[in-house]
Design a protein around this motif. Structure first.
Motif, PDB file in Angstrom:
ATOM      1  N   PRO A  28       0.837  -1.198   0.000  1.00 45.11           N
ATOM      2  CA  PRO A  28       0.000   0.000   0.000  1.00 45.11           C
ATOM      3  C   PRO A  28       0.878   1.256   0.000  1.00 45.11           C
ATOM      4  CG  PRO A  28      -0.004  -1.008   2.176  1.00 45.11           C
ATOM      5  CD  PRO A  28       0.807  -1.902   1.281  1.00 45.11           C
ATOM      6  N   VAL A  29       0.603   2.166  -0.934  1.00 40.94           N
ATOM      7  CA  VAL A  29       1.456   3.334  -1.150  1.00 40.94           C
ATOM      8  C   VAL A  29       0.627   4.611  -1.208  1.00 40.94           C
ATOM      9  CG1 VAL A  29       2.947   4.459  -2.879  1.00 40.94           C
ATOM     10  CG2 VAL A  29       3.266   2.044  -2.349  1.00 40.94           C
ATOM     11  N   VAL A  30       1.203   5.681  -0.663  1.00 36.54           N
ATOM     12  CA  VAL A  30       0.699   7.040  -0.881  1.00 36.54           C
ATOM     13  C   VAL A  30       1.797   7.773  -1.634  1.00 36.54           C
ATOM     14  CG1 VAL A  30       0.087   9.249   0.178  1.00 36.54           C
ATOM     15  CG2 VAL A  30      -0.743   7.117   1.184  1.00 36.54           C
ATOM     16  N   LEU A  31       1.444   8.407  -2.744  1.00 30.26           N
ATOM     17  CA  LEU A  31       2.391   9.225  -3.495  1.00 30.26           C
ATOM     18  C   LEU A  31       2.214  10.673  -3.063  1.00 30.26           C
ATOM     19  CD1 LEU A  31       4.443   9.771  -5.783  1.00 30.26           C
ATOM     20  CD2 LEU A  31       2.484   9.919  -7.349  1.00 30.26           C
ATOM     21  N   ASP A  32       3.308  11.294  -2.629  1.00 33.18           N
ATOM     22  CA  ASP A  32       3.310  12.713  -2.293  1.00 33.18           C
ATOM     23  C   ASP A  32       4.219  13.396  -3.300  1.00 33.18           C
ATOM     24  OD1 ASP A  32       2.746  15.008  -0.464  1.00 33.18           O
ATOM     25  OD2 ASP A  32       4.921  14.956  -0.288  1.00 33.18           O
ATOM     26  N   ALA A  33       3.662  14.292  -4.118  1.00 37.47           N
ATOM     27  CA  ALA A  33       4.417  14.836  -5.241  1.00 37.47           C
ATOM     28  C   ALA A  33       4.080  16.308  -5.464  1.00 37.47           C
ATOM     29  CB  ALA A  33       4.092  14.039  -6.501  1.00 37.47           C
ATOM     30  N   ASP A  34       5.001  17.018  -6.116  1.00 38.95           N
ATOM     31  CA  ASP A  34       4.737  18.414  -6.483  1.00 38.95           C
ATOM     32  C   ASP A  34       4.288  18.526  -7.933  1.00 38.95           C
ATOM     33  OD1 ASP A  34       7.105  18.058  -7.907  1.00 38.95           O
ATOM     34  OD2 ASP A  34       8.283  19.374  -6.630  1.00 38.95           O
ATOM     35  N   LEU A  89      -1.861   1.671  -4.922  1.00 40.69           N
ATOM     36  CA  LEU A  89      -1.826   3.116  -4.734  1.00 40.69           C
ATOM     37  C   LEU A  89      -3.108   3.550  -4.037  1.00 40.69           C
ATOM     38  CD1 LEU A  89      -0.276   5.752  -5.187  1.00 40.69           C
ATOM     39  CD2 LEU A  89      -1.353   5.893  -7.453  1.00 40.69           C
ATOM     40  N   ARG A  90      -2.967   4.039  -2.816  1.00 40.04           N
ATOM     41  CA  ARG A  90      -4.132   4.369  -1.989  1.00 40.04           C
ATOM     42  C   ARG A  90      -4.532   5.835  -2.054  1.00 40.04           C
ATOM     43  NH1 ARG A  90      -4.614   0.534   2.533  1.00 40.04           N
ATOM     44  NH2 ARG A  90      -4.152  -1.475   1.572  1.00 40.04           N
ATOM     45  N   ALA A  91      -3.565   6.730  -2.302  1.00 41.17           N
ATOM     46  CA  ALA A  91      -3.871   8.165  -2.315  1.00 41.17           C
ATOM     47  C   ALA A  91      -2.711   8.918  -2.947  1.00 41.17           C
ATOM     48  CB  ALA A  91      -4.113   8.683  -0.903  1.00 41.17           C
ATOM     49  N   ILE A  92      -3.019  10.125  -3.422  1.00 33.98           N
ATOM     50  CA  ILE A  92      -1.990  11.034  -3.922  1.00 33.98           C
ATOM     51  C   ILE A  92      -2.182  12.362  -3.207  1.00 33.98           C
ATOM     52  CG2 ILE A  92      -1.084  12.301  -5.914  1.00 33.98           C
ATOM     53  CD1 ILE A  92      -2.088   9.980  -7.669  1.00 33.98           C
ATOM     54  N   THR A  93      -1.105  12.843  -2.597  1.00 30.95           N
ATOM     55  CA  THR A  93      -1.129  14.169  -1.989  1.00 30.95           C
ATOM     56  C   THR A  93      -0.208  15.057  -2.808  1.00 30.95           C
ATOM     57  OG1 THR A  93       0.581  13.485  -0.395  1.00 30.95           O
ATOM     58  CG2 THR A  93      -1.715  13.381   0.332  1.00 30.95           C
ATOM     59  N   VAL A  94      -0.706  16.236  -3.133  1.00 29.11           N
ATOM     60  CA  VAL A  94       0.017  17.173  -3.988  1.00 29.11           C
ATOM     61  C   VAL A  94       0.571  18.307  -3.127  1.00 29.11           C
ATOM     62  CG1 VAL A  94      -0.188  18.816  -5.906  1.00 29.11           C
ATOM     63  CG2 VAL A  94      -1.399  16.621  -5.991  1.00 29.11           C
ATOM     64  N   ASN A  95       1.836  18.597  -3.307  1.00 28.84           N
ATOM     65  CA  ASN A  95       2.485  19.733  -2.666  1.00 28.84           C
ATOM     66  C   ASN A  95       2.251  20.924  -3.587  1.00 28.84           C
ATOM     67  OD1 ASN A  95       4.357  21.744  -2.148  1.00 28.84           O
ATOM     68  ND2 ASN A  95       6.028  20.344  -1.746  1.00 28.84           N
ATOM     69  N   GLY A  96       1.467  21.876  -3.175  1.00 28.91           N
ATOM     70  CA  GLY A  96       1.128  23.013  -4.016  1.00 28.91           C
ATOM     71  C   GLY A  96       2.113  24.157  -3.928  1.00 28.91           C
ATOM     72  N   GLY A 116       1.441   1.147  10.015  1.00 29.64           N
ATOM     73  CA  GLY A 116       2.726   0.457   9.874  1.00 29.64           C
ATOM     74  C   GLY A 116       2.934  -0.198   8.532  1.00 29.64           C
ATOM     75  N   GLU A 117       1.944  -0.146   7.638  1.00 29.27           N
ATOM     76  CA  GLU A 117       2.069  -0.820   6.351  1.00 29.27           C
ATOM     77  C   GLU A 117       2.218   0.144   5.171  1.00 29.27           C
ATOM     78  OE1 GLU A 117      -1.047  -3.687   5.697  1.00 29.27           O
ATOM     79  OE2 GLU A 117      -1.126  -4.164   7.825  1.00 29.27           O
ATOM     80  N   ILE A 118       1.670   1.350   5.311  1.00 36.81           N
ATOM     81  CA  ILE A 118       1.677   2.312   4.192  1.00 36.81           C
ATOM     82  C   ILE A 118       3.091   2.801   3.939  1.00 36.81           C
ATOM     83  CG2 ILE A 118       0.823   4.544   3.371  1.00 36.81           C
ATOM     84  CD1 ILE A 118      -1.443   2.566   3.593  1.00 36.81           C
ATOM     85  N   VAL A 119       3.482   2.792   2.668  1.00 32.73           N
ATOM     86  CA  VAL A 119       4.765   3.355   2.242  1.00 32.73           C
ATOM     87  C   VAL A 119       4.451   4.699   1.599  1.00 32.73           C
ATOM     88  CG1 VAL A 119       6.730   3.112   0.675  1.00 32.73           C
ATOM     89  CG2 VAL A 119       5.816   1.104   1.874  1.00 32.73           C
ATOM     90  N   VAL A 120       5.092   5.755   2.096  1.00 33.71           N
ATOM     91  CA  VAL A 120       4.910   7.083   1.512  1.00 33.71           C
ATOM     92  C   VAL A 120       6.062   7.322   0.545  1.00 33.71           C
ATOM     93  CG1 VAL A 120       4.745   9.560   1.935  1.00 33.71           C
ATOM     94  CG2 VAL A 120       3.702   7.939   3.548  1.00 33.71           C
ATOM     95  N   VAL A 121       5.727   7.487  -0.721  1.00 37.78           N
ATOM     96  CA  VAL A 121       6.728   7.806  -1.748  1.00 37.78           C
ATOM     97  C   VAL A 121       6.668   9.322  -1.905  1.00 37.78           C
ATOM     98  CG1 VAL A 121       7.428   7.499  -4.144  1.00 37.78           C
ATOM     99  CG2 VAL A 121       6.441   5.576  -2.871  1.00 37.78           C
TER     100      VAL A 121
END
Length: 140
Positions: free
Chosen positions: A18-24, A44-51, A133-138
């Motif tokens: 399980p992954v969350v992508l955090d990207a600009d 892929l569980r979610a995408i968070t955008v750095n604005g 404890g399982e989610i990997v934040v990329v």
């Protein structure tokens, strides 16, 4: 916690990570999003955008939603965080940000997908709570 290294060759489609992508939403993030959305060993569980750095919130979220549509990915929540740099922080030059907002000239449609109502920090926290404890934040 400490950053962990993951051997991508060991990804197993029967037990996806399980992954969350955090990207600009800069150019390098386009490939990362496609890779993570389509790899059978990634959930892929979610995408968070750095604005702050490259794309602004509106452009970055719209582009992420459009890329997910192109990838044929399931409904994955996308949300944006801060849109103003912290004191001393420096966003990318305006021309670069405009290019990122416009997905570098590529045309995508969101297919009716819309941004998640939660701010990025809340989306991230809620997603992590679903699998502690399982989610990997990329974070790119």
């Amino acid at each position: 916690g400490q950053a962990a290294t993951i051997d991508l060759s060991a990804l197993d489609a029967s037990n996806p990570i399980p992954v969350v992508l955090d990207a600009d939403m800069a150019m390098d993030d386009i490939g990362a999003l496609f890779y993570l959305a389509q790899h059978p060993g990634i959930d892929l569980r979610a995408i968070t955008v750095n604005g702050v750095a490259f794309a602004h919130c509106d452009g970055g979220v719209r582009n992420a939603l459009g890329l997910l549509e192109v990838a044929g990915a399931p409904e994955i929540p996308v949300s944006c965080g801060r849109e103003e740099a912290y004191p001393g922080g420096t966003p990318a030059p305006d021309d670069w940000r405009k290019s990122a907002d416009n997905l570098y000239g590529a045309q995508v449609r969101t297919g009716g997908r819309v941004a998640d109502e939660r701010p990025a920090a809340e989306l991230l926290a809620d997603t992590i709570r679903t699998a502690p404890g399982e989610i990997v934040v990329v974070a790119i």
